[in-house]
Design a protein around this motif. Structure first.
Motif, PDB file in Angstrom:
ATOM      1  N   LYS A 242       0.827  -1.205   0.000  1.00 19.13           N
ATOM      2  CA  LYS A 242       0.000   0.000   0.000  1.00 19.13           C
ATOM      3  C   LYS A 242       0.866   1.262   0.000  1.00 19.13           C
ATOM      4  O   LYS A 242       0.570   2.230  -0.722  1.00 19.13           O
ATOM      5  CB  LYS A 242      -0.930  -0.001   1.221  1.00 19.13           C
ATOM      6  N   GLU A 246       1.113   4.411  -2.789  1.00 24.06           N
ATOM      7  CA  GLU A 246       1.069   5.824  -2.405  1.00 24.06           C
ATOM      8  C   GLU A 246       2.262   6.579  -2.992  1.00 24.06           C
ATOM      9  O   GLU A 246       2.114   7.708  -3.496  1.00 24.06           O
ATOM     10  CB  GLU A 246       1.066   5.953  -0.884  1.00 24.06           C
ATOM     11  N   GLU A 322      -9.350  -5.188  -3.774  1.00 26.13           N
ATOM     12  CA  GLU A 322      -8.366  -4.655  -2.821  1.00 26.13           C
ATOM     13  C   GLU A 322      -7.413  -3.691  -3.513  1.00 26.13           C
ATOM     14  O   GLU A 322      -7.067  -2.630  -2.960  1.00 26.13           O
ATOM     15  CB  GLU A 322      -7.582  -5.802  -2.190  1.00 26.13           C
ATOM     16  N   GLN A 326      -7.104   0.612  -3.006  1.00 24.84           N
ATOM     17  CA  GLN A 326      -5.893   1.328  -2.627  1.00 24.84           C
ATOM     18  C   GLN A 326      -5.494   2.351  -3.687  1.00 24.84           C
ATOM     19  O   GLN A 326      -5.026   3.445  -3.354  1.00 24.84           O
ATOM     20  CB  GLN A 326      -4.746   0.351  -2.388  1.00 24.84           C
ATOM     21  N   LYS A 329      -7.696   5.353  -3.092  1.00 25.76           N
ATOM     22  CA  LYS A 329      -7.275   6.070  -1.884  1.00 25.76           C
ATOM     23  C   LYS A 329      -6.028   6.908  -2.129  1.00 25.76           C
ATOM     24  O   LYS A 329      -5.834   7.961  -1.518  1.00 25.76           O
ATOM     25  CB  LYS A 329      -7.006   5.078  -0.750  1.00 25.76           C
ATOM     26  N   SER A 330      -5.180   6.435  -3.034  1.00 27.87           N
ATOM     27  CA  SER A 330      -3.909   7.112  -3.291  1.00 27.87           C
ATOM     28  C   SER A 330      -4.018   8.202  -4.343  1.00 27.87           C
ATOM     29  O   SER A 330      -3.030   8.888  -4.623  1.00 27.87           O
ATOM     30  CB  SER A 330      -2.856   6.079  -3.718  1.00 27.87           C
TER      31      SER A 330
END
Length: 374
Positions: A242, A246, A322, A326, A329-330
């Motif tokens: 993760k 990012e 999944e 992520q 979110k990034s």
């Protein structure tokens, strides 16, 4: 279930490594085979036999990709056949004695090293063995085919600055340059891989390409630096995938284009056999396994393909959901999963509807492309 970012060297039991034992897909066959190898002495001759199981299973799977026989029953029977065949040799057979006397001292392994050092040495030695065709032409062709079959056109590529996040030996860093990128940077932790990449690029006189040592979690680049950030099968071998995503989005310019490939779940027989082999091979020295497979006459790119996931400490598998979660979110948008690939890619076999595709390949590769939000 195997947890994400799990270091195989910390496993307390084979159930920690192999999902399909608990799931019971293949009956008792996986556990019986793994336990059989666990009980054998950890000697060079027994490690030789353990290593032979890798190309045997890979070759059998590939031979039966287009077969319409029941894939689950066939795989179960093959696992039991390996056990019976090796049992029939016996430790006192002439064949076993020949192996024991022929093998010299096994090369040193990297077992005491931290994950990133161990992984870097594993891949560095694998990539270094590639011939010039496999290094340059094969990587360029594979990247080109995957882009073309998914109808991806990067019209601004001649003006693009590309980062290969976790470049290993730099094959795909170079492939992007050969496809027409303005400039390319390959980043990796492995000194072995980077040194080899630098030497190859210098020998081939390829300009506007450089290689930098660093962590995929803390890349030495400013925010919003790159037009394309390519991460291909890297972060699933790290302690924090993760965080790696990012970082990938951090160094992308607003609107920049990204590529992310992480191992899929479910993975079908393809990944179940790899997890079984990981359990069998976890204490076999990596240089020893590579040396055995070279001695069998297996080409370097094939050795890489087989030992890639089998002998690396961390091999996290993720569902598409999944990974998408992520990425969002990034800061990723316009996320698209690639449904086609090169001829040997699992998604391509699914696309072509080979018999038993679901059982053999699960979901197929989790390859995603996307843009960074403005």
């Amino acid at each position: 279930m195997v947890k994400a970012d799990f270091d195989i060297r910390n496993a307390k039991s084979i159930n920690d490594i192999v999902d399909c034992i608990e799931e019971g897909t293949y009956g008792d066959a996986p556990q019986l085979l793994i336990q059989f190898f666990e009980d054998l002495p950890k000697t060079p001759e027994m490690n030789f036999l353990r290593t032979l199981s890798v190309p045997f299973l890979f070759h059998d799977f590939e031979k039966n990709i287009t077969s319409d026989k029941d894939p689950i029953k066939h795989f179960s029977s093959i696992l039991l056949q390996i056990k019976m065949d090796i049992e029939s040799l016996g430790s006192s057979s002439p064949f076993s004695r020949i192996i024991a006397e022929a093998l010299e001292t096994a090369p040193d392994d990297y077992l005491g090293n931290e994950v990133k050092t161990y992984t870097g040495q594993h891949y560095g030695t694998l990539f270094k063995a590639f011939d010039q065709h496999s290094y340059f032409e094969e990587a360029k062709r594979l990247l080109s085919v995957r882009l073309e079959r998914n109808q991806i056109q990067l019209k601004n590529l001649p003006n693009a600055k590309v980062l290969d996040q976790g470049c290993g030996g730099g094959r795909y860093t170079t492939a992007w340059k050969l496809l027409g990128a303005k400039s390319c940077v390959g980043l990796d932790y492995s000194e072995i891989g980077l040194e080899d990449a630098k030497n190859r690029v210098k020998f081939a006189s390829i300009k506007n390409i450089k290689f930098v040592q660093g962590s995929v979690f803390e890349m030495p680049f400013s925010d919003e630096t790159f037009d394309i950030v390519y991460s291909n099968g890297v972060l699933h071998h790290t302690e924090n995938w993760k965080k790696g995503i990012e970082e990938q989005l951090r160094v992308m310019k607003p609107g920049a284009w990204g590529w992310q490939y992480l191992i899929e779940k479910p993975g079908g027989i393809f990944w179940d056999q790899i997890e079984i082999l990981r359990a069998i091979m976890r204490w076999v020295p990596k240089p020893f396994a590579q040396q055995v497979m070279r001695g069998l006459g297996i080409p370097a790119n094939r050795i890489f393909y087989m030992l890639d996931h089998v002998m690396v400490p961390i091999n996290t598998r993720l569902t598409s959901d999944e990974l998408i979660e992520q990425l969002e979110k990034s800061g990723a948008k316009h996320i698209k999963r690639l449904i086609r690939g090169a001829d040997f890619d699992r998604v391509e076999a699914i696309y072509r509807k080979v018999p038993g595709a679901k059982e053999k390949f699960g979901a197929g590769e989790n390859r995603f492309v996307f843009h960074k939000s403005n």
